[in-house]
Design a protein around this motif. Structure first.
Motif, PDB file in Angstrom:
ATOM      1  N   VAL A  17      38.846  37.977 -57.658  1.00  0.00           N
ATOM      2  CA  VAL A  17      38.314  38.286 -58.889  1.00  0.00           C
ATOM      3  C   VAL A  17      37.128  37.412 -59.167  1.00  0.00           C
ATOM      4  O   VAL A  17      36.325  37.664 -60.060  1.00  0.00           O
ATOM      5  N   PRO A  67      29.934  40.315 -61.396  1.00  0.00           N
ATOM      6  CA  PRO A  67      31.152  40.468 -60.608  1.00  0.00           C
ATOM      7  C   PRO A  67      30.985  41.374 -59.429  1.00  0.00           C
ATOM      8  O   PRO A  67      30.516  42.524 -59.484  1.00  0.00           O
ATOM      9  N   TYR A 105      36.296  45.653 -63.031  1.00  0.00           N
ATOM     10  CA  TYR A 105      37.619  46.180 -63.404  1.00  0.00           C
ATOM     11  C   TYR A 105      37.424  47.438 -64.184  1.00  0.00           C
ATOM     12  O   TYR A 105      36.347  47.883 -64.689  1.00  0.00           O
ATOM     13  N   ASP A 116      38.167  38.904 -66.903  1.00  0.00           N
ATOM     14  CA  ASP A 116      38.059  37.758 -66.276  1.00  0.00           C
ATOM     15  C   ASP A 116      39.606  37.367 -65.696  1.00  0.00           C
ATOM     16  O   ASP A 116      39.814  36.372 -65.271  1.00  0.00           O
ATOM     17  N   ARG A 117      40.491  38.265 -65.750  1.00  0.00           N
ATOM     18  CA  ARG A 117      41.929  38.169 -65.587  1.00  0.00           C
ATOM     19  C   ARG A 117      42.298  38.971 -64.097  1.00  0.00           C
ATOM     20  O   ARG A 117      41.513  40.070 -64.136  1.00  0.00           O
ATOM     21  N   ARG A 118      43.390  38.610 -63.471  1.00  0.00           N
ATOM     22  CA  ARG A 118      43.575  39.450 -62.337  1.00  0.00           C
ATOM     23  C   ARG A 118      44.218  40.670 -62.637  1.00  0.00           C
ATOM     24  O   ARG A 118      44.428  41.505 -61.982  1.00  0.00           O
ATOM     25  N   LEU A 137      43.077  44.059 -61.306  1.00  0.00           N
ATOM     26  CA  LEU A 137      43.152  44.712 -59.994  1.00  0.00           C
ATOM     27  C   LEU A 137      44.661  45.099 -59.762  1.00  0.00           C
ATOM     28  O   LEU A 137      44.897  45.838 -58.805  1.00  0.00           O
TER      29      LEU A 137
END
Length: 126
Positions: free
Chosen positions: A55, A108, A112, A120-122, A125
């Motif tokens: 990430v 990035p 996403y 910014d968070r997993r 995914l």
């Protein structure tokens, strides 16, 4: 006063997927024909990155030339490391990036796709 010796802490070896599990995962993601997802799975499997490391990758963190490397700058414990990128990984990432068009190097690597998720968070995914 007696001195007590410290017992060394055993480090666990990370659990990896068995070959048949890995092949099944690759088949499933390949059936969806989504270059982003295929590249994500390839980077995780073949470069040994953790989800948090993946990430945090930016476009500039992967070399797509022969013998390319992946620069993991925000790994576990904020340690930096460099891992090799196989030709298959480089090819799949290149295919994904070509579909994104002109991408600034500081962007990035994997964008996403879920509008309700913080990029910014997993969670983006999953």
């Amino acid at each position: 006063m007696r001195v007590v010796k410290r017992t060394p802490i055993l480090q666990r070896t990370p659990k990896s997927l068995e070959r048949n599990e890995r092949n099944r995962l690759l088949q499933l993601v390949d059936q969806r024909r989504n270059p982003r997802d295929i590249a994500i799975v390839a980077v995780l499997l073949y470069c040994g990155l953790q989800v948090g490391e993946l990430v945090a990758l930016n476009v500039k963190d992967i070399e797509l030339k022969r013998g390319g490397l992946v620069y993991v700058n925000r790994g576990k414990g904020d340690k930096e490391r460099v891992v090799p990128a196989t030709s298959e990984v480089r090819s799949l990432v290149q295919e994904y990036l070509s579909q994104r068009g002109d991408v600034p190097l500081n962007d990035p690597l994997f964008v996403y796709t879920c509008p309700k998720v913080n990029p910014d968070r997993r969670d983006g995914l999953r």
